[in-house]
Every structure is written in C-alpha cells, then in structure tokens.
Design a protein around this motif. Structure first.
Motif, short mmCIF file in Angstrom:
data_model
loop_
_atom_site.label_atom_id
_atom_site.label_comp_id
_atom_site.label_asym_id
_atom_site.label_seq_id
_atom_site.Cartn_x
_atom_site.Cartn_y
_atom_site.Cartn_z
N ASN A 146 5.06 0.77 -3.82
CA ASN A 146 4.30 0.65 -5.07
C ASN A 146 2.95 1.35 -4.90
OD1 ASN A 146 3.54 0.02 -7.65
ND2 ASN A 146 3.22 -2.16 -7.27
N GLY A 148 -0.40 3.68 -4.97
CA GLY A 148 -1.45 3.80 -5.96
C GLY A 148 -2.06 5.18 -5.92
N GLY A 149 -3.36 5.24 -5.71
CA GLY A 149 -4.06 6.51 -5.66
C GLY A 149 -5.38 6.45 -6.39
N CYS A 152 -5.52 5.19 -10.49
CA CYS A 152 -5.07 3.84 -10.86
C CYS A 152 -6.07 3.08 -11.70
CB CYS A 152 -4.76 3.02 -9.62
SG CYS A 152 -3.61 3.82 -8.53
N VAL A 153 -7.35 3.37 -11.49
CA VAL A 153 -8.39 2.62 -12.19
C VAL A 153 -8.16 2.73 -13.70
CG1 VAL A 153 -10.00 4.58 -12.13
CG2 VAL A 153 -10.88 2.25 -12.35
N ASP A 160 4.07 0.88 -12.81
CA ASP A 160 3.86 1.06 -14.24
C ASP A 160 4.63 2.26 -14.79
OD1 ASP A 160 2.03 -1.10 -14.44
OD2 ASP A 160 0.52 0.15 -13.50
N THR A 239 -17.07 -0.26 -15.00
CA THR A 239 -15.72 -0.70 -15.40
C THR A 239 -15.77 -1.79 -16.46
OG1 THR A 239 -15.60 -2.26 -13.57
CG2 THR A 239 -14.64 -0.08 -13.21
N ARG A 243 -13.51 3.16 -19.44
CA ARG A 243 -12.34 3.36 -18.59
C ARG A 243 -12.40 4.73 -17.93
NH1 ARG A 243 -6.84 2.51 -21.34
NH2 ARG A 243 -6.22 2.07 -19.20
N HIS A 368 -11.01 3.28 -3.39
CA HIS A 368 -10.76 3.41 -4.81
C HIS A 368 -11.60 2.29 -5.44
CE1 HIS A 368 -7.65 6.04 -3.44
NE2 HIS A 368 -6.90 5.07 -2.95
N ASP A 371 -10.86 -0.05 -8.42
CA ASP A 371 -9.80 -1.05 -8.24
C ASP A 371 -10.17 -2.10 -7.20
OD1 ASP A 371 -8.02 0.53 -9.82
OD2 ASP A 371 -7.60 1.75 -8.05
N ASN A 373 -10.11 -1.47 -4.14
CA ASN A 373 -9.16 -1.18 -3.05
C ASN A 373 -9.83 -0.24 -2.04
OD1 ASN A 373 -6.00 0.67 -2.90
ND2 ASN A 373 -6.80 -0.84 -1.49
N GLY A 411 -3.52 -3.22 -0.59
CA GLY A 411 -3.60 -2.89 -2.01
C GLY A 411 -2.55 -1.89 -2.45
N GLU A 412 -2.18 -0.97 -1.54
CA GLU A 412 -1.25 0.07 -1.96
C GLU A 412 -0.44 0.69 -0.84
OE1 GLU A 412 -3.75 3.02 -3.84
OE2 GLU A 412 -4.63 3.67 -1.95
N HIS A 413 -0.73 0.37 0.41
CA HIS A 413 0.02 0.98 1.51
C HIS A 413 1.27 0.19 1.89
CE1 HIS A 413 -3.77 3.28 3.10
NE2 HIS A 413 -3.36 3.71 1.94
N ARG B 103 -13.04 -8.16 -15.34
CA ARG B 103 -12.31 -7.79 -16.55
C ARG B 103 -10.93 -8.46 -16.58
NH1 ARG B 103 -12.50 -1.53 -17.29
NH2 ARG B 103 -10.27 -1.73 -17.06
N LYS B 183 -4.85 -4.06 -7.60
CA LYS B 183 -3.77 -3.57 -6.75
C LYS B 183 -3.50 -4.63 -5.69
CE LYS B 183 -4.95 1.39 -6.63
NZ LYS B 183 -5.75 2.31 -5.78
N VAL B 185 -0.05 -5.26 -3.04
CA VAL B 185 1.37 -5.03 -2.74
C VAL B 185 1.86 -5.89 -1.58
CG1 VAL B 185 1.37 -2.70 -3.71
CG2 VAL B 185 0.86 -3.00 -1.28
#
Lengths: 454, 454
Positions: A146, A148-149, A152-153, A160, A239, A243, A368, A371, A373, A411-413, B103, B183, B185
């Motif tokens: 899953n 991210g990158g 994603c924010v 998604d 934030t 956006r 990031h 997020d 992250n 968070g994403e790895h 948020r 995020k 995972v």
C-alpha cells in the motif's frame, strides 16, 4: 525435495524456474538487506496467472513457503528469501492495457511504477501514487505494501487507486475481485483487504487501477528554517486551510547530503527545508503558493522561494527525492518509516535527534510532512558490529517513540520482516489476533510469506 | 429466553432495552420495507461501546442473532429485523469531536451524515460523502454500506474517508483499528475491510473520519437531451478530460415527477437531463463549466444552462436530490442500485426501458452518471400482488442486465437481504467462498446480521 522441484520445473515453461546458485543469491534480499535472509530452493519467474497457480498448487502440496517479490526495492524486508523456500518474482509479468474511456488501466504486477505512469500518460491520464523509488519499484510491490509517496497529502495512497485485482490464493485458486467500476459494494471489501497485505494472503497477478486526468504542473514553494518545530508548525497551518499537492520536509543532514552531490545552492546552515507545491490550475494554484509562502514567512522561514516554472520546481522536488541516495553515500542505511498525527511531528523529530545523540549515530530525517509520515535514515557501518547493534537499537527506539506519540510503526513501507517484532506491541493482542484469524482463514498452512507482514 | 433477556435488561442502563410491541414494530424494517421482516425480541439502544459489548457477549452466550441498525434509511434491507433477534440501534450514540489540527473527526455512529457535515463545517472543514438521503441517514449506516452519493465522481466513497474505527466483534471484544494517521500500513487493512461489511463482521461504535478543507462553491451546468445515449456519451467525454465535482443524470420520468412537485421550469419533453458541477476555484472552475457546456452542446443537448451563482446551481442539485421522493409520489418504490463501467451506461438505461415495457411497469432511472452508478426506481403498488411480482422480477432482471454489461448488483446501497440472492451469481463461487471464510473467521457462530450482506 529435489524430485518435487523437478516436477515443478517440468510443469512450467522452460526458463521459468531458476536454480542457478549465483542467480538465487541475487534474490535473497530486497533493499532492506536483511542479514538473516535465507537461500531459496528456487526462484520462479512466471509470465501468466496460470503459472502462478501452478506454483501455489505445488507449494501447497509440498508444504514449501513462497515469498512473493516485485522489484526487490522493499525497505522492510517483505521479500526476504527463506531457506528452502520459493521466491516468486513477478518481474516478467509486464503487460498493461489502458482504457481511456473508463479511465482505468489493467496491469500485471511487474511493471515499475514509473512505467505505469508513462503508459497512462500517453492517454493524457495520471496514476498518482509516487514513492520516491518510483523508477525502480514495481506496481505489484506498491500494492503489496500500500505504497505512498509525495503526492499522498492530496491524492491518497495506492489503495485509493485499486479498483480490482486478480489474486492467486495459497491453494492455487485464482479469483477476480472488483473491476473497472468506480463504485461496487457487493460482498466484503476484499480488494482493499489485499492491498497492503504484503503477499501474506495471496499473489496479485493483475490489477485494475483508477486513473485521473493528467496533473496540472503548478507552483512550487521552497523554504528554509532555522528550527524544525517552526517548519512543523507551518505544516499544520497549511494543511488546516488548503490542499497542497506536496508538502515535504528535509532536515539539516539531508540538506547537506543533497547539496554535497547536487550543488544547487541549498542553505547549508538551515535546520529544515520544506518543499511544497500546489497543482491547482491558474490563479487558484498561485493563490495557494502565495498562501504557503506567507505561512512559511510568518513561521520564521529564513528564506522562501516560489516559482510557477514547473521545471524549476521539479529541480527542488528531485532534490528531495535524491535525499535517500545522498545520505546513503555516508554509509549503509537503516530506513525508518514511522508516522505520527501531524501535531506530533516536531516532537517526533526532536525525539529522534535525542536517540541519535544518545547512540552516537547520524540519523537524517526526511518526511512526507503533510501526512506526518517520516523516514529517519539511520547511517551505520555494517562491518562495525557495535555500531550495527546501536543502529538496530535506535531503529526500535524510533518506533517506540512514534507509537508513544500516537503514531504508527510504518506509514508506507510495510512491516516486512524487519518491523514484525514491533507489530503486536503496536496493534495490541486483540487486533493482532484479528489479523491472524484472517491470515489463517485465507492461508491455513501458512505458506505465503511466513514471518513477514503479520 | 425471557429470563435470558431479563439478565440483559438488568445489565444495561434503564431504558436501553426496549420490548414495547409498538416500538418493536417500528424497528422491523428499514426503508427497503422487506415484507419478510420478523419481529425482534428486543430493540437495544446503547449509548456507549461498553454497552454494545454487553449486548454482544449476551448474544453470543445465548445464540441470539443481532441486527445492527443506524437510522433505518437503508434501501437493501440490511437492517431487517429477525424473529427472536435483537435490533441493536446506534441512534443514541451521538457524540462527535472535531480536531481541526489533524483535520479529523471522531464520531459515534448515530449522527446523521448531515450532522457530521454541519459539525465539521464549523471548523471550515468538509466531510465529502453525500448520499441523497444525507439528512436522514446515519454515519454508522454510511460506513456499514460504504455509502456514496453525488460527490463520488471526484471525491470517492465513504471508505476513502475512514481512517480508523472502534468495532465490537461478535464475542463482545472491542478493538481499535487505524486512527488519526493519514498513512498507516501496519497489519492488514482491517479498517477498510469493515467499511461496507453491513454489520456482518462487527458493530462500529466509533469512527475516525478524514476531512477536507471546505468545498469551494463553483459552477453548475444543466443540460437537457432528447436522447439518453447522447447524454451518456457526453458523460464519457467529460470524465476522460476533467474532474467534475458532480455529474448526475435524470430520465424523463424523473424530470416530470420533479417538475410536478417543484414547478421550476424543467423541460418536460426531454429524454434526459444532466446536472453537472465543478468546484475548482476561480477561472479553472469556469473553464471546466464551459468545457462541459460545450460537450453537452456538441452531443446534441436541446438546452444548456450554466451558472456560477452557487444558490442557483444548488436549486438544480436539490431537484436531482428530490427525484426519489418525487417518483415515490407515484407509488411504492423498489429502489435499484446497479452500476456499470461508464461506456455501458446507455445500454443499461435502454435495457431497463425494455424491462419496464415488457412488464408493464413504470421504471425511472436516475444516476450518478460519472460513476456509472444508476438508481432505477421501480414503481409498484404493494397491494397488487401480480404487480408486486412483476416488480420483483424486474428488480432481478435489472441486476442480471447490469452484470451482463460488466457491472455490479450494488454500487452504494449494499446487498442487505434484498440482493443477497444475486450475490453468489455476481461474485462467483470462489469469491463467495472467500467472503464466507472471512465471515466465519470473525463471526464463527454467525450471529451478526445473518442472511444479510454476505
């Protein structure tokens, strides 16, 4: 086992099963370089779903564990080979078909993320998820973790964008979940369950991705700060109001490491640098960029630079993307991935500084930021046993710190093998049990990526 | 059973367990008005997670089925009471806390969707999912069905906004999944699995929602067509190029039904009407509105009206929202929810026309056209047994038609009890078995909403 493997070799097209020891060695580890990696019995590189089914039927019959592998760019050891197991590499599964009418792409898992982006761009379409490694990570691996990158924010994560998939289960059954329908609530949300399951529930052999119209190349704002907490405070202010399409953070170590290599005039004295962007079109994007520049200034930025030249903006984004290789030039990296709710970002970064000081380690933090992250990069020398142990200790302490701040261990790895020892502590016994019940329901013999993910 | 129920009544705060027959009668059905609904043993209206845990522990010990119920606005019979079972209504669980910094909103399931929107709007924030029933449907029900709405074409569905939840499992265990982290995972994507599970896996007692900054009130474009397929073709042209914030369709029956009531000057001779919007700010939004108006014209629209006055635009959107009650004035409704890939939209609508003619029924089609998600409204008189049977036949034929066009039996209303007979045919035996394995892993005694959802 040898005779069993012969049967698999005979069943699959020539060249699909590899047993050459030199090649096997190159499939032992992913980018996490887990020192505990085993040597697989064989690497299988199928082309088609049916071949993956053959592998899983064979593996079930022979009780052989299977480790699915994308491009081997994983940072948590999710594709670490096991002694006597199979590494099932999807690298040769590289077909893609783009449908501009339904605005979807049906792709096999072996394409790199960048190749998917390129294929859909030919139709004026865009696949948003953009891990920093997008040029070397596979879409199958992105789905497994899953991923991210930077986008994603504003644009969310891989999950998604996954509308459907074909999956081969542990027993070799192939199922189709979802499809090119933007809304579908018939049955449980299995598509979403498989995203992020790190190869523990099945092997994704095809995926249907949702695409967006091409992104507008908007405005970029770069700001330097002499304090991390000032930068973090600016993030929350931004934030809460708009956006941004990107809101990235680099600490002093990363800034200097990048500047060492790219010599682009970054402020070497800054404690933090933010790279922010808006991809809203026209005046709206410029308005957002002006807002972000103003917020940075109000939070004490020592330097703020804005541009609506996309190429100029891209240079700063590339600098941010380059942070990991740049810091890697200083030594081997233990790459962290903790995330926290946004208000805890500054506390996380200062806590990491303390951990670094305490263990005499260099730890660079990139994030990031929008997020919450972060990727603390722990620099160490693997030939120095004492330093390696200190790095490992710091790795765990950073996760404990994040969890203590209401954050997550990844968070994403993904959890992979490297973070599995911390998973139960993070999720708690009841949620861990829930994970296990689902794992057992789908892979009762536990042959799919045992010891990784869950 | 009476003595068992007494134990539950004694365990819970006074007034939580209701056994008054008149009140029980009002909890037998949801808006689907399933004629096969049973009469529950009791309705339980807890205030707190701990009380839900007590109910589930009691239900497990006594083998009593539990039907979770939000606001009772479900259209697929997912909250249909069972004889001798418990209806667990979350209507009194109405706390909400908004955190503008992260948020996010943490809310109990009983608030109406509109109440969540209102609570977060006070902080300049926005919760996008907007079922037409948003003023009378609960956020808990939205999560149970993975509800959609008008904004989905740009902003996605409920699942895209659920970051975390607290769930009470069949045995009374309460678990927290996810949280206010954008995020995360770590472990399987259980949060996403529970969204859309229609109360079959657990009872959501609290949810953490992701919020966006307030939506910009942009431009609205309304177009009339003398052909449904022309309107459908325009949809595909638009979504291939831009991201409208709304792209809604009404057929001639709906147009006339709405005009009967609202007398706002809609074109009674039109075969189709589109209501489209862009919420991009400033020139970008106006540009998108102009583009959509041009596409409508090029596809033969007989009338095109554009406005950048949000209130004027809102009147047309309200007309679209009013279509269901307006058509309902003509008789009882069997409310369909099939979805197809976008290119099949025109074929779906013409196929439905044929089904209506064949059975001598009035069927109006309204649609979230940009998602390919349609709501055929089958008008019938429940006191006319033959007509009711024809309506039920048409209900099934429409699902078969949609599936034959590569579509789904339900886009956003859920399977409930009404659509369960079609689920296995749609998913196929292997995916159905996968659903059942997960259901059994989480609710081994099958006491959570048996006969609904999966």
């Amino acid at each position: 086992m040898d005779s069993a493997l012969s049967a698999l070799i005979a069943e699959l097209p020539e060249g699909t099963v590899v047993t050459d020891p030199d090649i096997l060695a190159s499939y032992r580890q992913d980018r996490a370089a887990d020192p505990a990696a085993g040597t697989p019995l064989a690497v299988v590189r199928p082309l088609r779903t049916e071949e993956v089914q053959s592998v899983m039927r064979w593996a079930t019959a022979n009780h052989v564990p299977v480790v699915p592998r994308g491009a081997g760019s994983g940072l948590s050891g999710g594709a670490t080979a096991l002694d006597g197991g199979i590494v099932l590499s999807t690298e040769r599964m590289r077909d893609i078909a783009v449908d501009p009418v339904t605005r979807t792409a049906v792709t096999q898992p072996g394409l790199f993320n960048a190749e998917v982006k390129k294929a859909v761009a030919e139709y004026g379409l865009w696949y948003p998820p953009d891990p920093s490694s997008y040029e070397i990570c596979s879409i199958g691996g992105n789905i497994a973790t899953n991923a991210g990158g930077l986008c994603c924010v504003k644009y969310g994560v891989t999950s998604d964008y996954v509308l459907g998939m074909q999956v081969v289960l542990a027993d070799g059954t192939a199922v189709r979940l979802g499809g090119p329908r933007l809304k579908d609530v018939a049955g449980l949300s299995l598509t979403k369950l498989f995203v992020g399951s790190e190869g523990t529930l099945g092997i994704v052999t095809e995926v249907t991705l949702k695409l967006l119209p091409a992104q507008y190349r908007g405005c970029t704002v770069v700001a330097s700060f002499d304090s991390v907490s000032a930068a973090a405070d600016a993030v929350v202010t931004i934030t809460g109001k708009i956006r941004p399409s990107m809101l990235e953070f680099m600490d002093a170590v990363a800034i200097n490491a990048v500047e060492d290599k790219l010599k682009m005039g970054l402020d070497r004295d800054a404690a933090a640098m933010m790279v922010a962007a808006s991809d809203d079109r026209g005046a709206a994007g410029r308005e957002d960029a002006e807002f972000m520049a103003r917020v940075f200034t109000e939070h004490g930025a020592t330097e703020v630079f804005s541009t609506d030249d996309p190429d100029e903006g891209e240079a700063f984004i590339a600098a941010r993307r380059f942070a990991i290789p740049a810091v890697e030039a200083k030594g081997s990296l233990l790459l962290e991935d903790v995330g926290v709710p946004l208000p805890a970002l500054a506390d996380l970064v200062s806590g990491i500084e303390k951990i670094a000081a305490q263990h005499g380690l260099l730890i660079s933090v990139i994030a990031h930021a929008g997020d919450g992250n972060t990727h603390p990069l722990i620099v160490f020398d693997p030939s120095d046993a004492a330093m390696t142990e200190r790095a490992n200790t710091a790795f765990g302490e950073i996760m404990d710190l994040a969890v203590g701040l209401g954050g997550t261990i990844t968070g994403e790895h993904g959890v992979g093998r490297m973070k599995l020892p911390w998973l139960a502590g993070y999720l708690g016994p009841e949620v861990m049990e829930l994970n296990r019940r689902i794992k057992t329901a789908l892979d009762p013999d536990g042959i799919l990526n045992p010891g990784a993910g869950i």
